[in-house]
Enzyme design. Structure first.
Site, PDB file in Angstrom:
ATOM      1  N   ASN A  11       0.870  -1.175   0.000  1.00  0.00           N
ATOM      2  CA  ASN A  11       0.000   0.000   0.000  1.00  0.00           C
ATOM      3  C   ASN A  11       0.905   1.223   0.000  1.00  0.00           C
ATOM      4  O   ASN A  11       1.520   1.539   1.008  1.00  0.00           O
ATOM      5  CB  ASN A  11      -0.886  -0.041   1.259  1.00  0.00           C
ATOM      6  CG  ASN A  11      -1.678   1.244   1.444  1.00  0.00           C
ATOM      7  OD1 ASN A  11      -1.777   2.059   0.530  1.00  0.00           O
ATOM      8  ND2 ASN A  11      -2.241   1.422   2.638  1.00  0.00           N
ATOM      9  N   LYS A  13       0.064   4.305  -0.253  1.00  0.00           N
ATOM     10  CA  LYS A  13      -0.553   5.508   0.328  1.00  0.00           C
ATOM     11  C   LYS A  13      -0.296   6.695  -0.598  1.00  0.00           C
ATOM     12  O   LYS A  13      -0.286   6.529  -1.810  1.00  0.00           O
ATOM     13  CB  LYS A  13      -0.037   5.726   1.752  1.00  0.00           C
ATOM     14  CG  LYS A  13      -0.130   4.433   2.581  1.00  0.00           C
ATOM     15  CD  LYS A  13       0.077   4.625   4.042  1.00  0.00           C
ATOM     16  CE  LYS A  13      -0.055   3.273   4.738  1.00  0.00           C
ATOM     17  NZ  LYS A  13      -0.043   3.366   6.175  1.00  0.00           N
ATOM     18  N   HIS A  95      -9.486   0.986   4.495  1.00  0.00           N
ATOM     19  CA  HIS A  95      -8.217   1.151   5.224  1.00  0.00           C
ATOM     20  C   HIS A  95      -8.444   2.074   6.422  1.00  0.00           C
ATOM     21  O   HIS A  95      -9.253   2.995   6.361  1.00  0.00           O
ATOM     22  CB  HIS A  95      -7.150   1.733   4.281  1.00  0.00           C
ATOM     23  CG  HIS A  95      -5.797   1.755   4.917  1.00  0.00           C
ATOM     24  ND1 HIS A  95      -5.394   2.774   5.738  1.00  0.00           N
ATOM     25  CD2 HIS A  95      -4.783   0.854   4.885  1.00  0.00           C
ATOM     26  CE1 HIS A  95      -4.164   2.496   6.180  1.00  0.00           C
ATOM     27  NE2 HIS A  95      -3.773   1.347   5.675  1.00  0.00           N
ATOM     28  N   GLU A  97      -6.876   4.493   7.539  1.00  0.00           N
ATOM     29  CA  GLU A  97      -6.729   5.938   7.278  1.00  0.00           C
ATOM     30  C   GLU A  97      -7.983   6.491   6.608  1.00  0.00           C
ATOM     31  O   GLU A  97      -8.348   7.649   6.823  1.00  0.00           O
ATOM     32  CB  GLU A  97      -5.461   6.187   6.441  1.00  0.00           C
ATOM     33  CG  GLU A  97      -4.215   6.035   7.315  1.00  0.00           C
ATOM     34  CD  GLU A  97      -2.987   5.495   6.602  1.00  0.00           C
ATOM     35  OE1 GLU A  97      -2.903   5.575   5.365  1.00  0.00           O
ATOM     36  OE2 GLU A  97      -2.095   4.971   7.317  1.00  0.00           O
ATOM     37  N   GLU A 172      -5.407  -5.286  10.129  1.00  0.00           N
ATOM     38  CA  GLU A 172      -4.387  -4.282  10.423  1.00  0.00           C
ATOM     39  C   GLU A 172      -4.725  -3.587  11.737  1.00  0.00           C
ATOM     40  O   GLU A 172      -5.534  -2.651  11.761  1.00  0.00           O
ATOM     41  CB  GLU A 172      -4.338  -3.240   9.300  1.00  0.00           C
ATOM     42  CG  GLU A 172      -3.944  -3.806   7.959  1.00  0.00           C
ATOM     43  CD  GLU A 172      -3.422  -2.718   7.028  1.00  0.00           C
ATOM     44  OE1 GLU A 172      -2.263  -2.798   6.622  1.00  0.00           O
ATOM     45  OE2 GLU A 172      -4.177  -1.776   6.746  1.00  0.00           O
ATOM     46  N   GLY A 178       2.300   2.043  10.704  1.00  0.00           N
ATOM     47  CA  GLY A 178       3.233   3.164  10.612  1.00  0.00           C
ATOM     48  C   GLY A 178       3.918   3.508  11.914  1.00  0.00           C
ATOM     49  O   GLY A 178       4.533   4.570  12.032  1.00  0.00           O
ATOM     50  N   SER A 215       3.371  -2.335  10.184  1.00  0.00           N
ATOM     51  CA  SER A 215       4.815  -2.357  10.460  1.00  0.00           C
ATOM     52  C   SER A 215       5.491  -3.672  10.072  1.00  0.00           C
ATOM     53  O   SER A 215       6.436  -4.107  10.737  1.00  0.00           O
ATOM     54  CB  SER A 215       5.093  -2.003  11.929  1.00  0.00           C
ATOM     55  OG  SER A 215       4.662  -0.675  12.208  1.00  0.00           O
TER      56      SER A 215
HETATM   57  P1  PGA Z   1       2.872   0.152   7.520  1.00  0.00           P
HETATM   58  O1  PGA Z   1       1.408   0.390   6.858  1.00  0.00           O
HETATM   59  O2  PGA Z   1       3.420  -1.117   6.937  1.00  0.00           O
HETATM   60  O3  PGA Z   1       3.675   1.368   7.088  1.00  0.00           O
HETATM   61  O4  PGA Z   1       2.689   0.073   8.990  1.00  0.00           O
HETATM   62  C1  PGA Z   1       0.529  -0.671   6.645  1.00  0.00           C
HETATM   63  C2  PGA Z   1      -0.755  -0.167   6.037  1.00  0.00           C
HETATM   64  O5  PGA Z   1      -1.222   0.911   6.414  1.00  0.00           O
HETATM   65  O6  PGA Z   1      -1.353  -0.828   5.166  1.00  0.00           O
END
Ligand code: PGA
Length: 252
Positions: A11, A13, A95, A97, A172, A178, A215
């Site tokens: 992803n 983003k 997601h 976010e 997730e 993140g 992560s």
């Molecule tokens: P990350 O993000 O691997 O940077 O923690 C995962 C995601 O948001 O899909």
């Protein structure tokens, strides 16, 4: 019993321009091909999809978000039918976010899942609990609500489905996204086993790939991958560099 697909998804983003995307794909194709039997998927920003249309090679791709409608007066939205016609296989939906920053509700997410299936895109439904919800022992309650409400409009797509079930779930935990705070393999496995059991109840099959996200890095992927209910990953930060993403792919 059908075997579940192994998937390593990235992803991106809001990162990478079309020219960055071209550079990534050129570097990707110059290094060794991925392990057989693992599907590699990337969700780039929508304006990079046309680069994937031309240069994706064996990588599957799709948008990070879609509109519930295929066209019309929906300023700023992304048409599921158009991204499908550009060669997308998947659509990332729900997601954290999108849920927390852009206020997407389970009800809206359900409409997007329905729209994805209508456009013949495979929805990758993201679910996960906040840290305070985990601390209050509400993880399973939250996951069940997100699954039940997210899939509320599409049950008929799965009952009696032949071949590969057109659905992927990404677990997730929001506190792991993140932050560098990856869930332990045991925490992730517990959630995945719960999700699988609930899918059986809700849509009559547990034959759905369930990915872990939050992560994931080359140095923690192997322990997670070893768990029986973890079919792959949804990777944010570590999918932006070819070497890191290939490192994660190496644990399959
Ligand atoms: P990350 O993000 O691997 O940077 O923690 C995962 C995601 O948001 O899909």
């Amino acid at each position: 019993m059908r075997s579940r697909k192994k998937i390593c998804a990235g992803n991106w983003k809001l990162n990478k321009s079309p020219s960055d995307t071209r550079a990534f794909l050129a570097e990707w194709s110059s290094v060794a091909q991925p392990a057989e039997g693992v599907e590699v998927v990337i969700f780039p920003p929508a304006y990079d999809l046309s680069v994937f249309s031309e240069k994706a090679g064996s990588i599957k791709f799709g948008p990070q978000n879609i509109c519930f409608a295929k066209e019309g007066a929906f300023t700023g939205e992304i048409s599921p039918d158009v991204v499908k016609s550009m060669g997308s296989t998947y659509a990332l939906i729900g997601h954290s976010e999108r849920r927390t920053i852009f206020g997407e509700s389970d009800e809206l997410i359900a409409k997007k899942i329905q729209a994805a299936l209508a456009a013949e895109l495979i929805p990758m439904l993201c679910i996960g609990e906040l840290l305070e919800e985990r601390k209050a022992n509400k993880t399973e309650k939250v996951l069940l609500r997100q699954l039940r409400e997210g899939l509320a409009l599409v049950k008929e797509h799965f009952t009696g489905a032949k071949g590969i079930v057109p659905l992927v779930v990404a677990y997730e935990p929001v506190w792991a996204i993140g932050t560098g705070l990856v869930a332990t393999p045991e925490q992730a496995e517990e959630a995945h086993a719960f999700i699988r059991a609930q899918l059986n109840e809700l849509i009559g099959t547990d034959d759905v790939s369930i990915l872990y996200g939050g992560s994931v890095k080359p140095d923690n992927a192997a322990g997670l991958r070893a768990k029986p209910n973890i079919d792959g990953f949804l990777v944010g930060g570590a999918s932006l560099k070819v070497t890191d993403f290939k490192g994660i792919l190496g644990v399959f």
